[in-house]
Structure formats: C-alpha cells, structure tokens
Design an enzyme around this catalytic site. Sequence first.
Site, mmCIF file in Angstrom:
data_model
loop_
_atom_site.group_PDB
_atom_site.id
_atom_site.type_symbol
_atom_site.label_atom_id
_atom_site.label_comp_id
_atom_site.label_asym_id
_atom_site.label_seq_id
_atom_site.Cartn_x
_atom_site.Cartn_y
_atom_site.Cartn_z
ATOM 1 N N CYS A 83 -18.026 20.601 -44.585
ATOM 2 C CA CYS A 83 -17.537 19.502 -43.402
ATOM 3 C C CYS A 83 -16.954 18.240 -44.001
ATOM 4 O O CYS A 83 -15.868 17.861 -43.658
ATOM 5 C CB CYS A 83 -18.731 19.140 -42.394
ATOM 6 N N HIS A 135 -23.520 15.958 -40.616
ATOM 7 C CA HIS A 135 -22.306 16.573 -40.403
ATOM 8 C C HIS A 135 -21.141 15.689 -39.779
ATOM 9 O O HIS A 135 -21.598 14.624 -39.170
ATOM 10 C CB HIS A 135 -22.588 17.694 -39.140
ATOM 11 N N HIS A 147 -13.747 20.786 -37.504
ATOM 12 C CA HIS A 147 -14.802 20.746 -38.465
ATOM 13 C C HIS A 147 -15.060 22.060 -39.545
ATOM 14 O O HIS A 147 -14.517 23.111 -38.786
ATOM 15 C CB HIS A 147 -16.220 20.329 -37.929
#
Length: 202
Positions: A83, A135, A147
């Site tokens: 990510c 994240h 993402h």
Amino acid sequence: MKKFALAIALIFSVVASQAQTKSVASTTDDSKDDQESLGKAYFSQIMGVALSATSNMKLFHFVYDWIGTPYHFGGSSRRGIDCSAFTKELYSEVFNLDIKRNSRDIFSMVNPVAKDELKEGDLVFFKIHSRSISHVGIYLGNNKFAHASSKGVAIGSLDDAYYSRYFYKGGRLLASFKNEFKGSASTAGNNDMGDDVDESKN
C-alpha cells in the site's frame, strides 16, 4: 483597377484561410473535449466516482492502469506492490512529489483531514488490527479510494463496514513538504520495507 481587384481577391483568400484554420482548431478542441468527457464518463463507471470538470484525469488513468497488480509486502513493482509503495508511486507520477515509503511516515507529512472534508488526491489512513497506522490509500471522491489491498490494487469504499471500522484519519500533504520534496530524489526511507501487516481484506 487590376491591382485593386487582385488586392481584394488576396484579402478574401487570407480571410477565408484564417476562418478555415479557426474552424479546424475549433473542431480539434471540440474533439479533445469530447474525448475527455468520454474518459470521465468511463472512469466514473469503472470507479464509481462522479468526476467533475476539475478532476485530475492523470490520477484516474494511473489508478486504472495499476488495478489488479498483485499485492506483495515490501514490493514496489508491477510484479507486486504494497500500500505505501503504491501511494508513493502514485504521488511521484501524478503529482511529481516524492513522499516517504511507510504509511506511518507518510502520515507525519500530512495535515489531518476529517472524512467529510476529503478531496480528490488526499490520503486515507487506517489502523487495521493495530494500534498504529498500518494501511494507506488515495481518496478519489464519493467515499471511494484506491489502494494496494491483500487482493491487489483495487478501489475500496469508506462506506464499507470493514474500512469504516478501521478508518483512522484523512490527510492532505503539508505545503512545507510539497515545497521540500517536489522534484527531488529523496533518499530517506527509499530502502525501507513497506507497512508491517498485510492489512486489508480486499
């Protein structure tokens, strides 16, 4: 008299030529506008985002181009990416900004933004099964974000119960970092691994 007639004919031919050139330019401009409108309509359907007249088409082209790329912890290529590497690559290619490599470090570069104040291109941060940020994604609009998830690069929704539960904060890159990092080749953090968890479900 012949010179006068010749001059008149010459003026008419120049005017006609200019009018034709303007017509061709206008047609070309219209064609570009039509193509952009079609592109926006296409990306709106694919990503579930209503693109506006000011939407950054380069952003949506980039995301579309990467959709489906496999997830790989610590990866930063088409063979596999995590990510934070995806976010870093996007900011480099779309905004010409060299941001940090880890989601927690990226958060240190932003001004926090509430969920209802997010704008296209802002960052979204999550604490998934963790007390710290684990994240990061890029906000696209309509509560959608791009993402690198555990299933690869994809479009997620902040309305999804899973992401809504773990959403931490939005973030907008601070102007001081934009000035510092723009166009520079940062060496800090480039060799760091990505985030420490394969954190997202889809």
